[in-house]
Enzyme design. Structure first.
Site, PDB file in Angstrom:
ATOM      1  N   ASP A 722      11.538 -11.073   2.554  1.00  0.00           N
ATOM      2  CA  ASP A 722      12.434 -10.101   2.159  1.00  0.00           C
ATOM      3  C   ASP A 722      13.710  -9.990   2.262  1.00  0.00           C
ATOM      4  O   ASP A 722      14.548  -8.998   2.474  1.00  0.00           O
ATOM      5  CB  ASP A 722      11.748  -8.892   2.924  1.00  0.00           C
ATOM      6  CG  ASP A 722      10.303  -8.847   2.663  1.00  0.00           C
ATOM      7  OD1 ASP A 722       9.820  -9.315   1.907  1.00  0.00           O
ATOM      8  OD2 ASP A 722       9.779  -7.831   3.352  1.00  0.00           O
ATOM      9  N   GLU A 801       6.369  -7.267  -3.523  1.00  0.00           N
ATOM     10  CA  GLU A 801       5.740  -5.907  -3.477  1.00  0.00           C
ATOM     11  C   GLU A 801       6.729  -4.980  -4.163  1.00  0.00           C
ATOM     12  O   GLU A 801       6.229  -4.029  -4.743  1.00  0.00           O
ATOM     13  CB  GLU A 801       5.305  -5.606  -2.002  1.00  0.00           C
ATOM     14  CG  GLU A 801       4.829  -4.291  -1.979  1.00  0.00           C
ATOM     15  CD  GLU A 801       4.590  -3.931  -0.555  1.00  0.00           C
ATOM     16  OE1 GLU A 801       3.670  -3.196  -0.147  1.00  0.00           O
ATOM     17  OE2 GLU A 801       5.416  -4.364   0.357  1.00  0.00           O
ATOM     18  N   GLU A 805      13.620  -3.066  -5.036  1.00  0.00           N
ATOM     19  CA  GLU A 805      14.543  -3.611  -4.052  1.00  0.00           C
ATOM     20  C   GLU A 805      14.965  -5.253  -4.386  1.00  0.00           C
ATOM     21  O   GLU A 805      16.023  -5.468  -4.141  1.00  0.00           O
ATOM     22  CB  GLU A 805      13.897  -3.673  -2.589  1.00  0.00           C
ATOM     23  CG  GLU A 805      13.582  -2.252  -2.147  1.00  0.00           C
ATOM     24  CD  GLU A 805      13.072  -2.276  -0.869  1.00  0.00           C
ATOM     25  OE1 GLU A 805      13.764  -1.725   0.248  1.00  0.00           O
ATOM     26  OE2 GLU A 805      11.954  -2.748  -0.725  1.00  0.00           O
TER      27      GLU A 805
END
Length: 978
Positions: A722, A801, A805
């Site tokens: 991430d 996911e 973002e």
């Protein structure tokens, strides 16, 4: 055309081998924290200088490219924009004047000038960087214009009148003035006599149109009209139209290094406590932690990697070698669990570990007699080498693996005898010969498996060896062996297609791809092309390899590439049908949307400017006063997470933007700016809860959060999960802080570049010339989006996911490039947004017309988590049967001006109608605000009604979203869209 071949049957099985395979679904564990920022220490803090609501009695007019009410003396909020000016009807180069140099055939470049803040009078050259073409006014052919140079140095004055900007702005709220920008429509048909001054009333205009050039634009002190009036003092005989664009004008290579310097000493240098398996080495080159092959970098190294259209895996039990398999739609497994959509499948996956063919050698007889080396890890390629003892200096099998490769290729070095095993079993093997193949030293075999799949097996005999010196034969149902060892022998595997496709494979066989470099070139800041440039070895009949493209490639593929289309079609696991091209270079062209800047925007707004009524401004200002009345620094730092801290910091950066560029309150802007600078400094100095470090093992800026053995802390970001999500918030916050500071004459953005650029380089280093980081760690230029998963093994490959973002990072990248004057970086952000807009609307976001993904899942409207091998309509923190807002909201947050580029109105409306409208009334949490602000992307009126409601509750927001920004966004786009 298909050449004549002679088929010789070598083997037909008389008995079917025992083969059982039960595909199993790997469920997603819902063990991670919610992405909502709900923690932290909230300490109320009285504002020293709140906005005076009584001063906001008038409406405000804004333009995202030129004019805003930042203050009475600062009409140009986005002064860092290098503005493109286009006058109307092309003039000759001689008419442009010698102060402009010619670039190419049509573009004239003026000397670079940055608009300075707080200017009362702006000359044309002050906001003119690129003049793409100069046009004459309509009907001016006989005006004498072409006989002299246009007065590009003449004044364009916005004089500071005795009345304030709000006096000008007040006309917005009157029914007689519907303009959405402080600018004039083109008056090319208006004849301007030579007398001293004339009043012209404005009509509805677009954001990027301004009539200036030879006339001075000033307020009319004498006018008492209820519509705004401007005085023109003519300097020439005609009035010209000027079109202002946000395009930065950059033309050139987009992927030059951001920097090649070592990172600042603020980042402590230490090894990530995750050892590399034996045999994995990339020399002095940074490790790619988030690419399709990273299952080979972490134990047990046997999970499948997906080099579409193939699945491949290291096999060291039962059989020994490197397994290969393909994907077929009729093998997909669909199912449902924990879903809110009983009429639609909640997941599908493709069976793995089929080992349809296994690249091997007769020497690989047990797990102790096969070792795997992994090297050559680059942005789209990796090399696997198999040997008996780990020594790959002489006797080994080399397998170069590249995304999009048309063949799985194995090169035998030394004295290893080739062997081809199969976990499914060979039903038939035949040799297909032709003069053309013989002349190219090629053997072609067709292996039919017991599951009905056929592989073409090509054997390239090295130069100097007779084609009759080698052959394949069947040892048993599960094993094909070569007749002898030949150093340099090449064996390639292709998925058999129609007979008419055989010539394409024949002509490409013998050549194989070893690497794919990603290149990109920008054109004027308005378009860009990106190339997937394959490196090759070996020789082929055509002199070209064969490679496969995904659906989003084919939509924008140039004719230079599409001319090599072969009509061969295979299936990717989760990204639609792939088509084969006989070429070493695939070139795609994208148009860049430059309307997306700092201020609110949706695609329904287009080039118009956002605007606000006095009542809207008062509510926004009142809300800002309330939301800023807190100890911001304590709240940000007490999140105890870089992810949550970044979200909260960015929330207040958005409020700063609103106060600065929409409310226009100088005092509160100054005090809030100081607080955010001070808060940001804690991260700049690495004093946050989880400090960042420079990892000297894998080479990257990563968190220390997992160094104590808790691999799940802060979403596993220490192991490179991430990074684009986490760092994207900091990059965007820095862009806003730097932008507002720069307007005030500060150098904060320049001072922060070593730290911010280090985060960007970690995520998005565009060049191998920067050896400090891997190239494009997160973004996959082949798949068209990023992969969030880092150094964690997964049976279904990489996953992502949150699509939103992902593009939030690209948006922050674009704005940071804009603020720091890095046009190359700005255009890279624009290109990434364009690529993601195309790819995500095929693979993540589903309208009814989507034909890329299986029809069984389209009704879910969003993918949920997309893996390389499956799509699962769920999240890592909760399931949609209980909380459908999770799976939809994670693809929305945060809502920004870039959101509408990807989440287009048609999709948002469908998703709202088919899904969200059915459960929104039951959501009473921070997800409510996210869903409702997303609504503004297609229905801003309803969205604003929600955020402005008298029954408002702060329960609808988490600490990463502000009501201030939500009001400003929904109201601005509502007014501009109406």
């Amino acid at each position: 055309p298909e050449v004549a071949t002679t088929t010789s049957t070598i083997f037909i099985a008389t008995t079917e081998p025992i083969y059982t395979f039960e595909p199993t679904f790997e469920s997603v564990p819902c063990t991670k924290k919610s992405p909502l920022a709900t923690g932290g220490v909230v300490i109320p803090k009285k504002l020293a200088n709140p906005i005076d609501l009584e001063s906001l009695s008038q409406g405000v007019l804004l333009s995202t490219s030129m004019v805003s009410n930042a203050s009475l003396t600062d009409f140009f909020s986005e002064y860092t924009t290098k503005t493109t000016i286009q006058l109307a009807n092309t003039a000759t180069s001689s008419e442009i004047g010698s102060s402009y140099e010619e670039v190419g055939n049509s573009t004239k470049i003026a000397k670079e000038i940055v608009i300075e803040s707080r200017l009362a009078t702006i000359t044309e050259t002050s906001f003119c960087d690129n003049v793409s073409s100069v046009h004459l006014p309509a009907g001016s052919a006989s005006s004498g214009w072409s006989e002299s140079e246009p007065s590009l140095s003449s004044s364009f004055s916005i004089s500071e009148a005795s009345s304030s900007l709000s006096q000008y702005s007040s006309y917005y709220s009157s029914s007689q003035y519907s303009s959405s920008a402080y600018s004039l429509e083109s008056y090319s048909e208006f004849e301007v006599p030579s007398s001293s001054a004339y009043d012209i009333s404005s009509s509805t205009v677009e954001q990027n149109s301004t009539s200036v050039s030879s006339y001075e634009l000033s307020s009319s002190e004498e006018s008492t009209s209820s519509t705004p009036s401007f005085r023109f003092a003519p300097f020439a005989a005609m009035l010209a139209k000027v079109v202002v664009s946000n395009a930065n004008g950059f033309t050139g290579d987009l992927f030059k290094p951001i920097s090649t310097n070592a990172v600042t000493a603020t980042f402590k240098r230490q090894n990530l406590p995750l050892a590399l398996p034996s045999g994995v080495s990339n020399g002095n080159v940074a490790y790619q932690t988030n690419k399709f092959y990273s299952n080979l970098l972490v134990s047990p190294q046997t999970d499948t990697i997906f080099a579409q259209p193939f699945g491949l895996s290291f096999v060291n039990s039962g059989y020994f070698g490197f397994g290969v398999q393909m994907t077929l739609p009729d093998r997909r497994v669909f199912g449902s669990q924990n879903t809110n959509n009983p009429n639609w499948s909640s997941y599908f996956f493709n069976p793995i570990h089929l080992n349809e063919v296994i690249v091997s050698s007769t020497a690989f007889t047990s797990s102790s007699k096969i070792k795997m080396n992994v090297s050559g890890m680059k942005v789209m390629a990796v090399t696997v080498k198999l040997s008996t003892n780990g020594d790959v200096s002489k006797n080994y099998v080399e397998i170069p693996i590249v995304q999009g490769m048309g063949f799985v290729t194995s090169i035998y070095h030394g004295n290893l005898v080739p062997q081809i095993s199969s976990g499914v079993g060979f039903q038939k093997l035949a040799q297909e010969s032709s003069t053309t193949l013989n002349n190219a030293n090629l053997l072609r075999y067709r292996a039919t498996l017991f599951n009905g799949v056929q592989y073409l097996i090509y054997v390239k005999i090295p130069s100097g060896q007779s084609i009759s010196s080698f052959k394949l034969s069947v040892s048993n149902n599960n094993k094909i062996v070569g007749s002898k060892a030949i150093d340099g022998l090449i064996i390639q595997y292709a998925i058999a297609a129609k007979a008419t496709h055989n010539p394409f494979y024949d002509e490409a066989a013998g050549m194989y791809v070893t690497e794919c470099k990603v290149k990109a070139h920008g054109y004027g800041g308005t378009s860009a092309e990106y190339l997937l440039a394959y490196s090759t070895k070996g020789t082929s009949i055509s002199g070209r390899p064969i490679v496969f493209a995904l659906p989003h490639h084919m939509e924008v593929m140039t004719s230079d590439t599409s001319q090599y289309y072969t009509a061969i079609s295979l299936y990717s696991n989760t990204h639609g049908d792939m088509k084969a091209y006989a070429t070493a270079t695939m070139t795609m062209t994208e148009t860049l949307n430059t309307n997306v800047q700092f201020l609110p925007w949706t695609s329904n707004v287009g080039s118009k400017s956002v605007s606000y009524t006095s009542d809207q401004l008062k509510l926004i200002a009142k809300t800002a006063n309330s939301e800023l009345a807190v100890d911001i620094k304590t709240l940000v730092l007490s999140q105890n997470s870089n992810y949550y801290s970044g979200k909260v910091l960015d929330k207040y950066a958005y409020i700063l933007l609103v106060v600065s560029d929409i409310i226009g309150d100088a005092a509160l802007t100054k005090s809030t700016l100081a607080i955010l600078k001070d808060t940001f400094a804690q991260f700049r100095n690495n004093k946050q809860y989880y400090p960042l470090m420079y990892d000297t093992r894998y080479l990257g800026i990563t968190s220390t959060c997992n160094n104590n053995g808790d691999t799940g802390a802060d979403f596993g970001s220490g192991y490179y999960n991430d990074h684009h999500f986490h760092y994207g918030y900091f990059v965007h916050a820095a862009a806003i802080i730097g932008y507002v500071d720069k307007k005030a004459g500060g150098t904060w953005a320049k001072d922060q570049q070593p730290w911010v650029n280090a985060l960007i380089r970690d995520v998005n280093n565009p060049s191998p010339a920067d050896p400090i980081f891997p190239v494009f760690r997160m973004f996959d230029w082949f798949c068209g989006h990023s992969w969030a998963a880092g150094l964690f093994t997964s049976g279904d490959g990489k996953n992502e996911e949150s699509s939103s973002e992902d593009y939030n990072f690209a948006y922050g990248l674009k704005l940071w490039g804009k603020v720091t004057g890095n046009q190359r970086m700005e255009s890279t952000g624009d290109l990434m947004l364009a690529v993601m807009a195309r790819a995500m609307n095929k693979y993540f976001l589903y309208t009814k017309s989507n034909t890329v993904e299986p029809s069984q899942i389209i009704g879910n409207k969003v993918s949920g988590i997309i893996f390389e091998n499956k799509i699962d309509y769920t999240t890592y923190f909760g399931t949609p049967d209980k909380n459908p807002e999770y799976v939809h909201g994670i693809h929305m947050l945060p809502i920004t001006p870039a959101s509408s580029l990807i989440r287009n109105p048609a999709f948002v409306k469908e998703e709202w109608t088919d899904q969200i409208s059915g459960f929104i009334s039951k959501v009473n949490s921070g997800w409510t605000g996210i869903l409702r602000l997303n609504q503004a992307l297609y229905d801003p009126k309803s969205s604003y009604s929600f955020f402005s409601s008298s029954s408002w509750s702060d329960n609808y927001l988490d600490n990463g979203q502000s009501r201030t920004w939500s009001l400003a966004f929904s109201a601005g786009v509502m007014n501009a869209s109406s």
